[in-house]
Scaffold this active site. Structure first.
Site, PDB file in Angstrom:
ATOM      1  N   CYS A 248     -22.793  -0.756 -25.462  1.00 30.88           N
ATOM      2  CA  CYS A 248     -22.827  -1.446 -24.166  1.00 30.88           C
ATOM      3  C   CYS A 248     -23.562  -0.545 -23.173  1.00 30.88           C
ATOM      4  O   CYS A 248     -23.075  -0.256 -22.083  1.00 30.88           O
ATOM      5  CB  CYS A 248     -21.425  -1.790 -23.686  1.00 30.88           C
ATOM      6  SG  CYS A 248     -20.408  -2.645 -24.915  1.00 30.88           S
ATOM      7  N   ALA A 249     -24.756  -0.115 -23.580  1.00 26.17           N
ATOM      8  CA  ALA A 249     -25.435   1.010 -22.940  1.00 26.17           C
ATOM      9  C   ALA A 249     -26.130   0.677 -21.630  1.00 26.17           C
ATOM     10  O   ALA A 249     -26.269   1.545 -20.761  1.00 26.17           O
ATOM     11  CB  ALA A 249     -26.465   1.590 -23.907  1.00 26.17           C
ATOM     12  N   ALA A 250     -26.656  -0.526 -21.494  1.00 25.48           N
ATOM     13  CA  ALA A 250     -27.451  -0.871 -20.310  1.00 25.48           C
ATOM     14  C   ALA A 250     -26.576  -0.846 -19.055  1.00 25.48           C
ATOM     15  O   ALA A 250     -25.384  -1.162 -19.129  1.00 25.48           O
ATOM     16  CB  ALA A 250     -28.086  -2.239 -20.495  1.00 25.48           C
ATOM     17  N   PRO A 251     -27.140  -0.412 -17.901  1.00 25.07           N
ATOM     18  CA  PRO A 251     -28.561  -0.150 -17.630  1.00 25.07           C
ATOM     19  C   PRO A 251     -29.052   1.249 -17.980  1.00 25.07           C
ATOM     20  O   PRO A 251     -30.201   1.565 -17.719  1.00 25.07           O
ATOM     21  CB  PRO A 251     -28.660  -0.391 -16.123  1.00 25.07           C
ATOM     22  CG  PRO A 251     -27.328   0.020 -15.605  1.00 25.07           C
ATOM     23  CD  PRO A 251     -26.334  -0.389 -16.667  1.00 25.07           C
ATOM     24  N   GLY A 252     -28.169   2.114 -18.539  1.00 25.34           N
ATOM     25  CA  GLY A 252     -28.702   3.324 -19.121  1.00 25.34           C
ATOM     26  C   GLY A 252     -28.316   4.653 -18.504  1.00 25.34           C
ATOM     27  O   GLY A 252     -28.842   5.679 -18.929  1.00 25.34           O
ATOM     28  N   LYS A 254     -25.609   6.483 -18.815  1.00 25.05           N
ATOM     29  CA  LYS A 254     -25.030   7.379 -19.812  1.00 25.05           C
ATOM     30  C   LYS A 254     -26.038   7.700 -20.914  1.00 25.05           C
ATOM     31  O   LYS A 254     -26.033   8.805 -21.464  1.00 25.05           O
ATOM     32  CB  LYS A 254     -23.752   6.751 -20.375  1.00 25.05           C
ATOM     33  CG  LYS A 254     -22.686   6.532 -19.307  1.00 25.05           C
ATOM     34  CD  LYS A 254     -21.500   5.757 -19.838  1.00 25.05           C
ATOM     35  CE  LYS A 254     -20.518   5.441 -18.713  1.00 25.05           C
ATOM     36  NZ  LYS A 254     -21.085   4.509 -17.714  1.00 25.05           N
ATOM     37  N   ASP A 269     -27.040  -2.669 -26.763  1.00 27.43           N
ATOM     38  CA  ASP A 269     -26.529  -3.615 -25.776  1.00 27.43           C
ATOM     39  C   ASP A 269     -26.932  -5.022 -26.224  1.00 27.43           C
ATOM     40  O   ASP A 269     -27.980  -5.210 -26.858  1.00 27.43           O
ATOM     41  CB  ASP A 269     -27.096  -3.320 -24.381  1.00 27.43           C
ATOM     42  CG  ASP A 269     -26.262  -3.925 -23.267  1.00 27.43           C
ATOM     43  OD1 ASP A 269     -25.460  -3.198 -22.669  1.00 27.43           O
ATOM     44  OD2 ASP A 269     -26.398  -5.141 -23.022  1.00 27.43           O
ATOM     45  N   ASP A 311     -18.540   2.338 -23.508  1.00 29.89           N
ATOM     46  CA  ASP A 311     -18.280   1.971 -22.111  1.00 29.89           C
ATOM     47  C   ASP A 311     -18.037   0.468 -22.133  1.00 29.89           C
ATOM     48  O   ASP A 311     -18.948  -0.338 -21.968  1.00 29.89           O
ATOM     49  CB  ASP A 311     -19.474   2.343 -21.242  1.00 29.89           C
ATOM     50  CG  ASP A 311     -19.212   2.131 -19.759  1.00 29.89           C
ATOM     51  OD1 ASP A 311     -18.086   1.726 -19.403  1.00 29.89           O
ATOM     52  OD2 ASP A 311     -20.132   2.341 -18.955  1.00 29.89           O
ATOM     53  N   CYS A 364     -14.727   0.874 -16.272  1.00 32.03           N
ATOM     54  CA  CYS A 364     -14.761   1.015 -14.812  1.00 32.03           C
ATOM     55  C   CYS A 364     -13.733   0.057 -14.222  1.00 32.03           C
ATOM     56  O   CYS A 364     -14.048  -0.832 -13.433  1.00 32.03           O
ATOM     57  CB  CYS A 364     -16.161   0.748 -14.263  1.00 32.03           C
ATOM     58  SG  CYS A 364     -16.860  -0.857 -14.699  1.00 32.03           S
TER      59      CYS A 364
END
Length: 433
Positions: A248-252, A254, A269, A311, A364
């Protein structure tokens, strides 16, 4: 003889709308999309602000953001000025909300607020709207020192945390947060004389600056990332060429942290659009990662890896300072749905970690169901997995792990220095055999 006079034109209600009315109409469309349909502000913004200039679009979003931030208190003022309570779904209440937000928060000129508000009523009680806005100016209405949280959120957080947490959240919600920057390498102090450093490779700046005009933006040495959002990647330390899955990497944010720390990153993602932004960020910063579009409920890597950072999708109640719409949209049902999804993703991600490897789980969210409870359930159902406690040397000075070694950032933390987003982070260790 037939009447040859031209047909009468409809009587005008006052001619063309005053300048700026289109921006306020866009704000009304945004408010409607958020409160009635439950759309996130970021998603609703594109359709609602079509045809506006970049400046007008930004102003429409500012109106909506401050309306949502102060809506409970704006409604109290409106209700105190009317003989009968206006229903929540009538246009006149929405018009009054955005008009009072302009007057009392954004400090827009009164004549501009009134002249652009009246055309928005569209056949509704113009005299009532005009009277209330006139009274607000004559009596010099004021908002309280801190914005009141929506009652369902306040009750939920008081039960989970405490009344003092609710008070700290209201104080944090009352103004947009500062700008946090993460750096690929530690910057020199002379480059950022007005910035505060709260952690290695971090700088905090006052809000109000255009990001694209800041020093080094084009060179790509840094990116915008709340300090709390940087904690999950910090717990993985130096990569030294090892491989990590950033799920779930975007927007990037991390992904860039991990790449800068020497990890071989595979960023996954499901959203093609969000991955476009991730690619743009990687290109600007000159960092590299393997980018994969895939839904991790069905996608899987070919081999196990040294570390996984999940994430996870969540209610996002922890980022309410910069996304004030979230507290008006999220209900217990959505939190339960997100918690069920997180449990599924966490179990899948655990299969992809090498024996003795590391799994970072982060959200979050300020909901225990998406944090502490999630990890407790995972450990109950995954024999041999343990918590690898976060050490004080790995964290910013004002942030400490709890007695189990888990990280929970709350609104009171760093309150005097600009605060933090609400985050939960757990570092989990896979069994060695």
């Amino acid at each position: 003889m037939a009447d040859r006079r031209p047909p009468r034109r409809p009587r005008s209600s006052g001619g063309a709308d005053p300048a700026g009315t289109a921006t306020r109409r866009a704000a009304l469309r945004l408010i409607d999309a958020i409160l009635r349909r439950g759309d996130p502000l970021d998603i609703a913004m594109h359709a609602a602000t079509q045809g506006l200039t970049a400046t007008d679009r930004a102003f429409a979003v500012a109106i909506v953001s401050e309306t949502l931030r102060w809506m409970v208190d704006l409604d109290a003022l409106i209700d105190g000025a009317t003989a009968q309570i206006l229903p929540d779904d009538v246009k006149s209440r929405a018009v009054l909300r955005i008009a009072l937000a302009q007057l009392l928060v954004l400090k827009s000129p009164g004549h501009a607020v009134v002249s652009t508000a009246l055309p928005l009523v569209d056949g509704g009680p113009r005299r009532l709207v005009h009277a209330i806005l006139s009274r607000a100016q004559q009596e010099e209405w004021q908002l309280p020192d801190r914005a009141t949280l929506p009652l369902p959120t306040a009750e939920r957080w008081a039960e989970q945390w405490s009344l003092s947490m609710v008070e700290a959240a209201e104080a944090a919600w009352s103004a947009p947060p500062p700008i946090d920057l993460s750096f690929a390498a530690e910057p020199g102090t002379e480059e950022w004389p007005d910035a505060v450093s709260l952690a290695p490779r971090h700088r905090r700046l006052p809000r109000g600056q255009a990001v694209e005009t800041m020093p080094g933006y084009a060179e790509g040495g840094w990116w915008v990332q709340d300090l709390a959002a940087s904690l999950p990647a910090r717990l993985l330390g130096a990569g030294e060429g090892r491989t990590v899955l950033d799920l779930c990497a975007a927007p990037g944010g991390k992904t860039m942290q991990l790449a800068a720390a020497g990890w071989n990153v595979v960023a996954v993602d499901s959203s093609a659009k969000r991955l476009e932004r991730l690619r743009a960020n990687m290109e600007r910063t000159g960092l590299s990662a393997e980018i994969v579009q895939g839904d991790i409920r069905s996608w899987a890597p070919e081999d196990q890896v040294d570390a996984v950072l999940l994430d996870a999708p969540c209610s996002a109640t922890g980022i309410f300072r910069r996304h004030p719409d979230v507290l008006h949209r999220i209900e217990p049902r959505q939190i339960e749905e997100m918690a069920a999804l997180q449990a599924e993703l966490l179990s899948r991600a655990a299969r992809w970690v090498k024996p003795g490897g590391t799994l970072i789980y982060a959200t979050c969210s300020l909901e225990q169901a998406e944090g502490e409870d999630q990890v407790s359930t995972f450990l109950d159902h995954h024999a041999g997995w343990t918590i690898a406690p976060a050490g004080a040397e790995e964290l910013p000075e004002a942030i400490a792990a709890d007695e189990k070694g888990l990280i929970r950032t709350l609104p009171a933390m760093l309150a005097d220095a600009g605060g933090l987003d609400g985050f939960f982070v757990a570092r989990l260790r896979a069994p060695s055999d």
